[in-house]
Design a protein around this motif. Structure first.
Motif, PDB file in Angstrom:
ATOM      1  N   ARG A   1       0.837  -1.213   0.000  1.00  0.00           N
ATOM      2  CA  ARG A   1       0.000   0.000   0.000  1.00  0.00           C
ATOM      3  C   ARG A   1       0.867   1.257   0.000  1.00  0.00           C
ATOM      4  O   ARG A   1       0.523   2.258  -0.646  1.00  0.00           O
ATOM      5  CB  ARG A   1      -0.932  -0.018   1.215  1.00  0.00           C
ATOM      6  N   ALA A   2       1.981   1.213   0.705  1.00  0.00           N
ATOM      7  CA  ALA A   2       2.887   2.367   0.716  1.00  0.00           C
ATOM      8  C   ALA A   2       3.480   2.590  -0.672  1.00  0.00           C
ATOM      9  O   ALA A   2       3.624   3.738  -1.122  1.00  0.00           O
ATOM     10  CB  ALA A   2       3.997   2.147   1.745  1.00  0.00           C
ATOM     11  N   LEU A   3       3.815   1.511  -1.376  1.00  0.00           N
ATOM     12  CA  LEU A   3       4.356   1.649  -2.729  1.00  0.00           C
ATOM     13  C   LEU A   3       3.324   2.236  -3.681  1.00  0.00           C
ATOM     14  O   LEU A   3       3.641   3.096  -4.509  1.00  0.00           O
ATOM     15  CB  LEU A   3       4.808   0.279  -3.252  1.00  0.00           C
ATOM     16  N   ILE A   4       2.093   1.773  -3.568  1.00  0.00           N
ATOM     17  CA  ILE A   4       1.045   2.247  -4.467  1.00  0.00           C
ATOM     18  C   ILE A   4       0.779   3.729  -4.274  1.00  0.00           C
ATOM     19  O   ILE A   4       0.541   4.470  -5.240  1.00  0.00           O
ATOM     20  CB  ILE A   4      -0.244   1.423  -4.260  1.00  0.00           C
ATOM     21  N   SER A   5       0.826   4.183  -3.042  1.00  0.00           N
ATOM     22  CA  SER A   5       0.538   5.596  -2.761  1.00  0.00           C
ATOM     23  C   SER A   5       1.779   6.482  -2.819  1.00  0.00           C
ATOM     24  O   SER A   5       1.682   7.700  -2.678  1.00  0.00           O
ATOM     25  CB  SER A   5      -0.113   5.730  -1.379  1.00  0.00           C
ATOM     26  N   GLY A   6       2.946   5.879  -3.027  1.00  0.00           N
ATOM     27  CA  GLY A   6       4.187   6.656  -3.019  1.00  0.00           C
ATOM     28  C   GLY A   6       4.524   7.251  -4.364  1.00  0.00           C
ATOM     29  O   GLY A   6       3.740   7.203  -5.319  1.00  0.00           O
ATOM     30  N   ASP A   7       5.709   7.817  -4.443  1.00  0.00           N
ATOM     31  CA  ASP A   7       6.188   8.445  -5.672  1.00  0.00           C
ATOM     32  C   ASP A   7       7.145   7.505  -6.402  1.00  0.00           C
ATOM     33  O   ASP A   7       7.815   6.684  -5.791  1.00  0.00           O
ATOM     34  CB  ASP A   7       6.920   9.764  -5.351  1.00  0.00           C
ATOM     35  N   GLY A   8       7.215   7.678  -7.708  1.00  0.00           N
ATOM     36  CA  GLY A   8       8.176   6.933  -8.512  1.00  0.00           C
ATOM     37  C   GLY A   8       7.660   5.587  -8.962  1.00  0.00           C
ATOM     38  O   GLY A   8       6.623   5.100  -8.489  1.00  0.00           O
TER      39      GLY A   8
ATOM     40  N   LEU B   1       6.750  -4.012  -6.437  1.00  0.00           N
ATOM     41  CA  LEU B   1       5.474  -4.704  -6.253  1.00  0.00           C
ATOM     42  C   LEU B   1       5.568  -6.151  -6.735  1.00  0.00           C
ATOM     43  O   LEU B   1       4.969  -7.053  -6.143  1.00  0.00           O
ATOM     44  CB  LEU B   1       4.364  -3.970  -7.002  1.00  0.00           C
ATOM     45  N   ASP B   2       6.323  -6.365  -7.799  1.00  0.00           N
ATOM     46  CA  ASP B   2       6.512  -7.727  -8.283  1.00  0.00           C
ATOM     47  C   ASP B   2       7.249  -8.560  -7.234  1.00  0.00           C
ATOM     48  O   ASP B   2       6.904  -9.732  -6.990  1.00  0.00           O
ATOM     49  CB  ASP B   2       7.297  -7.701  -9.595  1.00  0.00           C
ATOM     50  N   PHE B   3       8.244  -7.983  -6.601  1.00  0.00           N
ATOM     51  CA  PHE B   3       8.962  -8.693  -5.539  1.00  0.00           C
ATOM     52  C   PHE B   3       8.030  -9.011  -4.375  1.00  0.00           C
ATOM     53  O   PHE B   3       8.038 -10.131  -3.835  1.00  0.00           O
ATOM     54  CB  PHE B   3      10.140  -7.846  -5.051  1.00  0.00           C
TER      55      PHE B   3
ATOM     56  N   GLU C   1      -0.314 -10.938 -12.045  1.00  0.00           N
ATOM     57  CA  GLU C   1      -0.579 -10.638 -13.456  1.00  0.00           C
ATOM     58  C   GLU C   1      -0.732  -9.140 -13.673  1.00  0.00           C
ATOM     59  O   GLU C   1      -0.224  -8.584 -14.660  1.00  0.00           O
ATOM     60  CB  GLU C   1      -1.843 -11.364 -13.897  1.00  0.00           C
ATOM     61  N   GLN C   2      -1.429  -8.465 -12.760  1.00  0.00           N
ATOM     62  CA  GLN C   2      -1.611  -7.014 -12.883  1.00  0.00           C
ATOM     63  C   GLN C   2      -0.286  -6.276 -12.689  1.00  0.00           C
ATOM     64  O   GLN C   2       0.019  -5.314 -13.404  1.00  0.00           O
ATOM     65  CB  GLN C   2      -2.636  -6.519 -11.854  1.00  0.00           C
ATOM     66  N   VAL C   3       0.505  -6.739 -11.732  1.00  0.00           N
ATOM     67  CA  VAL C   3       1.764  -6.063 -11.396  1.00  0.00           C
ATOM     68  C   VAL C   3       2.731  -6.084 -12.582  1.00  0.00           C
ATOM     69  O   VAL C   3       3.532  -5.154 -12.753  1.00  0.00           O
ATOM     70  CB  VAL C   3       2.393  -6.727 -10.151  1.00  0.00           C
ATOM     71  N   GLN C   4       2.652  -7.133 -13.420  1.00  0.00           N
ATOM     72  CA  GLN C   4       3.571  -7.239 -14.558  1.00  0.00           C
ATOM     73  C   GLN C   4       3.459  -6.057 -15.513  1.00  0.00           C
ATOM     74  O   GLN C   4       4.372  -5.788 -16.289  1.00  0.00           O
ATOM     75  CB  GLN C   4       3.307  -8.533 -15.340  1.00  0.00           C
ATOM     76  N   ASN C   5       2.336  -5.335 -15.490  1.00  0.00           N
ATOM     77  CA  ASN C   5       2.137  -4.221 -16.422  1.00  0.00           C
ATOM     78  C   ASN C   5       2.363  -2.862 -15.778  1.00  0.00           C
ATOM     79  O   ASN C   5       2.053  -1.842 -16.394  1.00  0.00           O
ATOM     80  CB  ASN C   5       0.724  -4.296 -17.008  1.00  0.00           C
ATOM     81  N   ILE C   6       2.870  -2.831 -14.572  1.00  0.00           N
ATOM     82  CA  ILE C   6       3.085  -1.559 -13.871  1.00  0.00           C
ATOM     83  C   ILE C   6       4.525  -1.102 -14.060  1.00  0.00           C
ATOM     84  O   ILE C   6       5.459  -1.884 -13.943  1.00  0.00           O
ATOM     85  CB  ILE C   6       2.769  -1.707 -12.359  1.00  0.00           C
ATOM     86  N   GLU C   7       4.672   0.161 -14.397  1.00  0.00           N
ATOM     87  CA  GLU C   7       6.005   0.724 -14.618  1.00  0.00           C
ATOM     88  C   GLU C   7       6.848   0.682 -13.345  1.00  0.00           C
ATOM     89  O   GLU C   7       6.372   0.992 -12.285  1.00  0.00           O
ATOM     90  CB  GLU C   7       5.898   2.162 -15.124  1.00  0.00           C
TER      91      GLU C   7
ATOM     92  N   ASN D   1       3.191 -14.836  -2.307  1.00  0.00           N
ATOM     93  CA  ASN D   1       2.991 -16.216  -2.771  1.00  0.00           C
ATOM     94  C   ASN D   1       3.769 -17.212  -1.906  1.00  0.00           C
ATOM     95  O   ASN D   1       3.274 -18.310  -1.615  1.00  0.00           O
ATOM     96  CB  ASN D   1       3.436 -16.326  -4.227  1.00  0.00           C
ATOM     97  N   ARG D   2       4.949 -16.821  -1.472  1.00  0.00           N
ATOM     98  CA  ARG D   2       5.749 -17.710  -0.628  1.00  0.00           C
ATOM     99  C   ARG D   2       5.036 -17.976   0.700  1.00  0.00           C
ATOM    100  O   ARG D   2       4.984 -19.125   1.172  1.00  0.00           O
ATOM    101  CB  ARG D   2       7.120 -17.086  -0.388  1.00  0.00           C
ATOM    102  N   GLU D   3       4.492 -16.934   1.307  1.00  0.00           N
ATOM    103  CA  GLU D   3       3.791 -17.111   2.589  1.00  0.00           C
ATOM    104  C   GLU D   3       2.520 -17.939   2.404  1.00  0.00           C
ATOM    105  O   GLU D   3       2.197 -18.786   3.251  1.00  0.00           O
ATOM    106  CB  GLU D   3       3.447 -15.749   3.201  1.00  0.00           C
ATOM    107  N   ALA D   4       1.804 -17.719   1.316  1.00  0.00           N
ATOM    108  CA  ALA D   4       0.582 -18.491   1.062  1.00  0.00           C
ATOM    109  C   ALA D   4       0.918 -19.969   0.858  1.00  0.00           C
ATOM    110  O   ALA D   4       0.187 -20.855   1.341  1.00  0.00           O
ATOM    111  CB  ALA D   4      -0.145 -17.941  -0.157  1.00  0.00           C
ATOM    112  N   ASN D   5       2.002 -20.250   0.161  1.00  0.00           N
ATOM    113  CA  ASN D   5       2.418 -21.640  -0.030  1.00  0.00           C
ATOM    114  C   ASN D   5       2.742 -22.305   1.301  1.00  0.00           C
ATOM    115  O   ASN D   5       2.398 -23.475   1.531  1.00  0.00           O
ATOM    116  CB  ASN D   5       3.641 -21.709  -0.948  1.00  0.00           C
ATOM    117  N   THR D   6       3.413 -21.565   2.186  1.00  0.00           N
ATOM    118  CA  THR D   6       3.770 -22.127   3.485  1.00  0.00           C
ATOM    119  C   THR D   6       2.532 -22.409   4.320  1.00  0.00           C
ATOM    120  O   THR D   6       2.444 -23.437   5.001  1.00  0.00           O
ATOM    121  CB  THR D   6       4.704 -21.163   4.234  1.00  0.00           C
TER     122      THR D   6
END
Length: 295
Positions: free
Chosen positions: A237-244, A250-252, A289-295, A258-263
């Motif tokens: 949420r901080a990344l989405i509302s931040g600058d740059g 977000l991809d990271f 899938e959505q994150v792949q298209n974000i600059e 996904n790692r936590e959900a798998n565990t």
């Protein structure tokens, strides 16, 4: 600041007397910034400036830039490219007797790419530099429009991502509050299993069984996974509302989600908790899938 998509299209037109031009720029998602231009013959000199202009406006994405020149006005003359024509005629001569075909017609020869060209009337270096400046100025207009188009789509991506992150948070809290995930429930389930094993009459070490049960209970605890998920949610949420640009980070984070959900799924031995974990993984996959298209 809203997120920016890496997908967009824009165009811009310019004119200088009878000399007219048209820029088209489009971009799609990419790991870095890759600009590829299609410039008319004789305008390759603009390649470096085109790439510099793209770099000033964009951070990521595969970008295609096309320039069309209209020189049909009084500032251009039709000329035959003699070298190109000779090459075509040489090919025709070599193929005689090998391919059955009608002799080439003049209109057909002149329609071949590169045979008939438009040549500018003589202009000095100052005029050429002035016109090049106008061309790049129009390109900057097209790129600014592309940035606006990408920002518009990015606003929609931000809305979708916000909803997905809200869903991930809800499911994380559902997993934390799931009765089967509490230490008491895990302990009770293991004690019941130990009791049934002892009732079989097999020669089992009760103390060793209880030690193993304690280890299994510790491994089945998902408290740390839930805490990390909630921390990742705050960071997203901080990344989405931040600058740059935020796409790479977000991809990271989506990979960490996904790692936590798998565990959580691997630790679960309860149908309700497993269902929550699987739904969590499905939402995270859509988010990635959505994150792949974000600059």
């Amino acid at each position: 600041m809203t997120l920016s998509s890496m997908t967009g299209f824009a165009r811009a037109d310019g004119a200088d007397g009878d000399f007219r031009w048209h820029w088209e720029v489009r971009s799609v998602n990419g790991k870095g910034l890759d600009a590829r231009s299609r410039l008319p013959a004789g305008y390759e000199r603009l390649e470096v400036e085109v790439r510099a202009a793209v770099a000033r406006h964009l951070n990521r994405g595969n970008c295609q830039i096309g320039l069309q020149i209209d020189r049909t006005g009084g500032g251009a003359d039709l000329v035959v490219n003699e070298a190109a024509l000779e090459r075509v005629l040489a090919v025709v001569e070599r193929l005689k007797g090998r391919v059955e075909a009608e002799p080439p017609r003049l209109d057909g020869l002149l329609s071949l790419r590169g045979v008939l060209e438009l040549a500018d009337t003589e202009e000095d270096e100052a005029d050429r530099e002035r016109r090049d400046g106008l061309l790049i100025e129009t390109l900057n207009e097209a790129l600014a429009a592309l940035v606006a188009a990408r920002a518009s789509e990015g606003a929609e991506l931000e809305r979708v991502l916000g909803e997905q992150i809200d869903t991930i948070e809800r499911l994380a809290r559902d997993a934390r509050d799931c009765p089967a995930a509490t230490p008491e429930a895990i302990r009770a389930r293991l004690e019941d299993q130990i009791a049934r094993l002892m009732d079989t009459g097999a020669d089992l070490d009760a103390d060793r069984l209880h030690q193993e049960a304690m280890l299994l209970a510790a491994r089945a605890d998902i408290t740390e996974e839930i805490d990390r998920l909630l921390a990742h949610i705050e960071a997203a949420r901080a990344l989405i509302s931040g600058d740059g640009p935020a796409g790479r980070r977000l991809d990271f984070l989506a990979q960490e989600f996904n790692r936590e959900a798998n565990t959580i799924c691997s630790k679960s031995n309860d149908r309700a908790l497993t269902a929550i974990g699987l739904e969590l993984k499905a939402v995270i996959d859509r988010m990635r899938e959505q994150v792949q298209n974000i600059e």
